[in-house]
Design a protein around this motif. Structure first.
Motif, PDB file in Angstrom:
ATOM      1  N   ARG A  56     -30.752   4.689  18.754  1.00  0.00           N
ATOM      2  CA  ARG A  56     -31.658   5.889  18.216  1.00  0.00           C
ATOM      3  C   ARG A  56     -32.932   5.314  18.021  1.00  0.00           C
ATOM      4  N   ARG A  57     -33.977   6.200  18.309  1.00  0.00           N
ATOM      5  CA  ARG A  57     -35.374   5.722  18.121  1.00  0.00           C
ATOM      6  C   ARG A  57     -36.324   6.282  17.100  1.00  0.00           C
ATOM      7  N   ASP A  58     -35.776   7.795  17.072  1.00  0.00           N
ATOM      8  CA  ASP A  58     -36.767   8.923  16.200  1.00  0.00           C
ATOM      9  C   ASP A  58     -35.903   9.396  14.832  1.00  0.00           C
ATOM     10  N   LEU A  59     -36.478   9.295  13.701  1.00  0.00           N
ATOM     11  CA  LEU A  59     -35.973   9.375  12.633  1.00  0.00           C
ATOM     12  C   LEU A  59     -35.292  10.851  12.590  1.00  0.00           C
ATOM     13  N   ILE A  60     -35.649  11.877  12.978  1.00  0.00           N
ATOM     14  CA  ILE A  60     -34.992  13.269  13.145  1.00  0.00           C
ATOM     15  C   ILE A  60     -33.782  13.496  14.006  1.00  0.00           C
ATOM     16  N   GLU A  61     -33.351  12.409  14.582  1.00  0.00           N
ATOM     17  CA  GLU A  61     -32.180  12.233  15.260  1.00  0.00           C
ATOM     18  C   GLU A  61     -31.316  11.466  14.538  1.00  0.00           C
ATOM     19  N   SER A  62     -31.614  10.548  13.222  1.00  0.00           N
ATOM     20  CA  SER A  62     -30.851   9.613  12.887  1.00  0.00           C
ATOM     21  C   SER A  62     -30.368   9.978  11.497  1.00  0.00           C
ATOM     22  N   VAL A  63     -29.038   9.271  11.252  1.00  0.00           N
ATOM     23  CA  VAL A  63     -28.447   9.832   9.857  1.00  0.00           C
ATOM     24  C   VAL A  63     -28.305   8.352   9.335  1.00  0.00           C
ATOM     25  N   ALA A  75     -31.682  -1.666   9.410  1.00  0.00           N
ATOM     26  CA  ALA A  75     -31.550  -0.602  10.536  1.00  0.00           C
ATOM     27  C   ALA A  75     -32.117  -1.429  11.834  1.00  0.00           C
ATOM     28  N   PRO A  76     -31.771  -0.860  13.028  1.00  0.00           N
ATOM     29  CA  PRO A  76     -32.286  -1.271  14.305  1.00  0.00           C
ATOM     30  C   PRO A  76     -33.801  -1.613  14.240  1.00  0.00           C
ATOM     31  N   ALA A  77     -34.167  -2.476  14.944  1.00  0.00           N
ATOM     32  CA  ALA A  77     -35.639  -2.725  15.013  1.00  0.00           C
ATOM     33  C   ALA A  77     -36.397  -1.683  15.371  1.00  0.00           C
ATOM     34  N   GLU A  78     -36.222  -0.673  16.170  1.00  0.00           N
ATOM     35  CA  GLU A  78     -36.913   0.360  16.536  1.00  0.00           C
ATOM     36  C   GLU A  78     -36.929   1.441  15.578  1.00  0.00           C
ATOM     37  N   LEU A  79     -36.267   1.322  14.431  1.00  0.00           N
ATOM     38  CA  LEU A  79     -36.349   2.333  13.249  1.00  0.00           C
ATOM     39  C   LEU A  79     -36.650   1.634  11.976  1.00  0.00           C
ATOM     40  N   LEU A  80     -36.539   0.696  11.847  1.00  0.00           N
ATOM     41  CA  LEU A  80     -36.538  -0.096  10.371  1.00  0.00           C
ATOM     42  C   LEU A  80     -38.195   0.319   9.884  1.00  0.00           C
ATOM     43  N   GLY A  81     -39.204   0.244  10.655  1.00  0.00           N
ATOM     44  CA  GLY A  81     -40.497   0.413  10.302  1.00  0.00           C
ATOM     45  C   GLY A  81     -40.667   2.033   9.835  1.00  0.00           C
ATOM     46  N   LYS A  82     -40.141   2.593  10.877  1.00  0.00           N
ATOM     47  CA  LYS A  82     -40.180   4.211  10.472  1.00  0.00           C
ATOM     48  C   LYS A  82     -39.528   4.719   9.227  1.00  0.00           C
ATOM     49  N   LEU A  83     -38.450   3.943   9.060  1.00  0.00           N
ATOM     50  CA  LEU A  83     -37.365   4.408   7.836  1.00  0.00           C
ATOM     51  C   LEU A  83     -38.247   3.956   6.350  1.00  0.00           C
ATOM     52  N   LYS A  84     -38.780   2.744   6.637  1.00  0.00           N
ATOM     53  CA  LYS A  84     -39.616   2.248   5.521  1.00  0.00           C
ATOM     54  C   LYS A  84     -40.899   3.095   5.151  1.00  0.00           C
ATOM     55  N   LYS A  85     -41.516   3.423   6.202  1.00  0.00           N
ATOM     56  CA  LYS A  85     -42.623   4.162   6.001  1.00  0.00           C
ATOM     57  C   LYS A  85     -42.250   5.711   5.656  1.00  0.00           C
ATOM     58  N   ALA A  86     -41.162   6.280   6.022  1.00  0.00           N
ATOM     59  CA  ALA A  86     -40.595   7.643   5.427  1.00  0.00           C
ATOM     60  C   ALA A  86     -40.192   7.716   4.055  1.00  0.00           C
ATOM     61  N   LEU A  87     -39.643   6.337   3.534  1.00  0.00           N
ATOM     62  CA  LEU A  87     -39.494   6.357   2.150  1.00  0.00           C
ATOM     63  C   LEU A  87     -40.532   6.235   1.429  1.00  0.00           C
ATOM     64  N   VAL A 144     -23.428   0.833   9.735  1.00  0.00           N
ATOM     65  CA  VAL A 144     -24.924   0.487  10.489  1.00  0.00           C
ATOM     66  C   VAL A 144     -24.631  -0.610  11.652  1.00  0.00           C
ATOM     67  N   ALA A 145     -23.645  -1.536  11.459  1.00  0.00           N
ATOM     68  CA  ALA A 145     -23.400  -2.757  12.596  1.00  0.00           C
ATOM     69  C   ALA A 145     -22.414  -1.771  13.647  1.00  0.00           C
ATOM     70  N   ALA A 146     -21.726  -0.810  13.305  1.00  0.00           N
ATOM     71  CA  ALA A 146     -21.014  -0.031  14.257  1.00  0.00           C
ATOM     72  C   ALA A 146     -21.807   1.088  15.059  1.00  0.00           C
ATOM     73  N   GLY A 147     -23.031   1.292  14.396  1.00  0.00           N
ATOM     74  CA  GLY A 147     -24.023   2.381  14.993  1.00  0.00           C
ATOM     75  C   GLY A 147     -23.723   3.801  14.563  1.00  0.00           C
ATOM     76  N   ARG A 148     -22.627   3.739  13.517  1.00  0.00           N
ATOM     77  CA  ARG A 148     -22.205   4.891  12.777  1.00  0.00           C
ATOM     78  C   ARG A 148     -23.413   5.779  11.952  1.00  0.00           C
ATOM     79  N   PHE A 149     -23.978   4.785  11.359  1.00  0.00           N
ATOM     80  CA  PHE A 149     -25.268   5.081  10.558  1.00  0.00           C
ATOM     81  C   PHE A 149     -26.307   4.436  11.213  1.00  0.00           C
ATOM     82  N   ASP A 150     -27.516   5.095  11.089  1.00  0.00           N
ATOM     83  CA  ASP A 150     -28.714   4.327  11.974  1.00  0.00           C
ATOM     84  C   ASP A 150     -29.392   3.546  10.899  1.00  0.00           C
ATOM     85  N   GLY A 151     -29.185   3.623   9.647  1.00  0.00           N
ATOM     86  CA  GLY A 151     -29.706   2.519   8.668  1.00  0.00           C
ATOM     87  C   GLY A 151     -29.341   2.813   7.241  1.00  0.00           C
ATOM     88  N   PHE A 152     -29.613   1.815   6.348  1.00  0.00           N
ATOM     89  CA  PHE A 152     -29.198   2.041   4.882  1.00  0.00           C
ATOM     90  C   PHE A 152     -30.094   1.201   4.171  1.00  0.00           C
TER      91      PHE A 152
END
Length: 263
Positions: free
Chosen positions: A149-156, A249-261, A199-207
């Protein structure tokens, strides 16, 4: 997958032996002996017994290694470059309340680098394993990969909400207020080790979590990295164990997650 290494066989055998105690005790919760270490921080007789088993098994196989365990503390080994980092029950509060979401966590550190990890979810009979450079695996059969996943709105996402006297609750509440409207959801399941494994299994998109101990995250860091996650401290460094904080988080999401936090 390639055959498990001698090291991973040692870790798996120890975890399975400890798991037999947890499976037995989980069915006898009304007889569980519980002590309080601090506000919201508990230890059961099962924690102590399982750590004894893990220490006996791991140190018999690798007697020169150092040791860091949640219940028994730190012991320097004859080999100062290697250290076991062990949590006999990550998710003790879940365990003592009859919630089937807890795990044994075993990691090996070599020259201050985490090189192997195992997380055993006893209730679901899932063993997550990884060694540096060898990928991450579930039950020695399925290769683990982080989500695409690449978009926060689709991610858990998963996190650990501070309890008791922890000082980071106001920061956490602010982060939740920022992230929850921008994501598909945030979960708090009570086991950082399993959060990272998922996260490793793709069940969560980040932690992410603050005020977290080395034994809660060491094995999960190895497993998440080997599945393709970026794992950092909250300032973008690699000093997670010393700082007591982690984000993955996956590389595509880590920056977006940190920015949102950060808001």
């Amino acid at each position: 997958m390639p055959a498990p290494s001698a090291l991973m066989n040692v870790m798996t055998d120890a975890a399975r032996k400890g798991a037999r105690v947890l499976a037995r005790d989980f069915g006898e919760l009304e007889n569980l002996q519980v002590s309080v270490k601090g506000v919201g921080d508990f230890v059961t007789a099962s924690d102590i017994k399982v750590e004894e088993i893990l220490r006996d098994e791991l140190m018999r196989a690798r007697p020169a290694y150092g040791w860091l365990g949640e219940e028994t503390g730190e012991v320097e080994g004859k080999d100062p470059t290697r250290r076991w980092i062990v949590d006999p029950i990550d998710g003790t509060t879940n365990f003592m309340h009859g919630m089937p979401h807890f795990a044994i966590s075993i990691a090996l550190e070599h020259k201050n680098e985490l090189v192997a990890g195992l997380i055993y979810d006893i209730a679901k009979d899932e063993i997550f394993t990884a060694e540096k450079g060898g990928g991450a695996w579930l039950n020695d059969r399925r290769r683990l990969r982080v989500s695409s996943r690449r978009d926060l709105i689709e991610s858990v996402f998963a996190t650990g909400v501070p309890f008791g006297s922890k000082s980071t609750l106001p920061t956490m509440l602010q982060e939740l207020a920022r992230l929850m409207p921008a994501s598909a959801g945030v979960r708090r399941f009570g086991s950082a080790a399993l959060d990272l494994a998922w996260v490793a299994a793709g069940r969560f998109d980040g932690f992410w979590e603050r005020e977290i101990m080395p034994w809660d995250m060491a094995a999960g860091i190895v497993i998440a990295r080997e599945a393709g996650a970026l794992v950092e401290d909250l300032d973008g460094g690699t000093d997670m164990l010393a700082r007591g904080e982690v984000i993955a988080a996956p590389a595509e999401l880590l920056g977006k997650l940190k920015k949102a936090l950060a808001g």
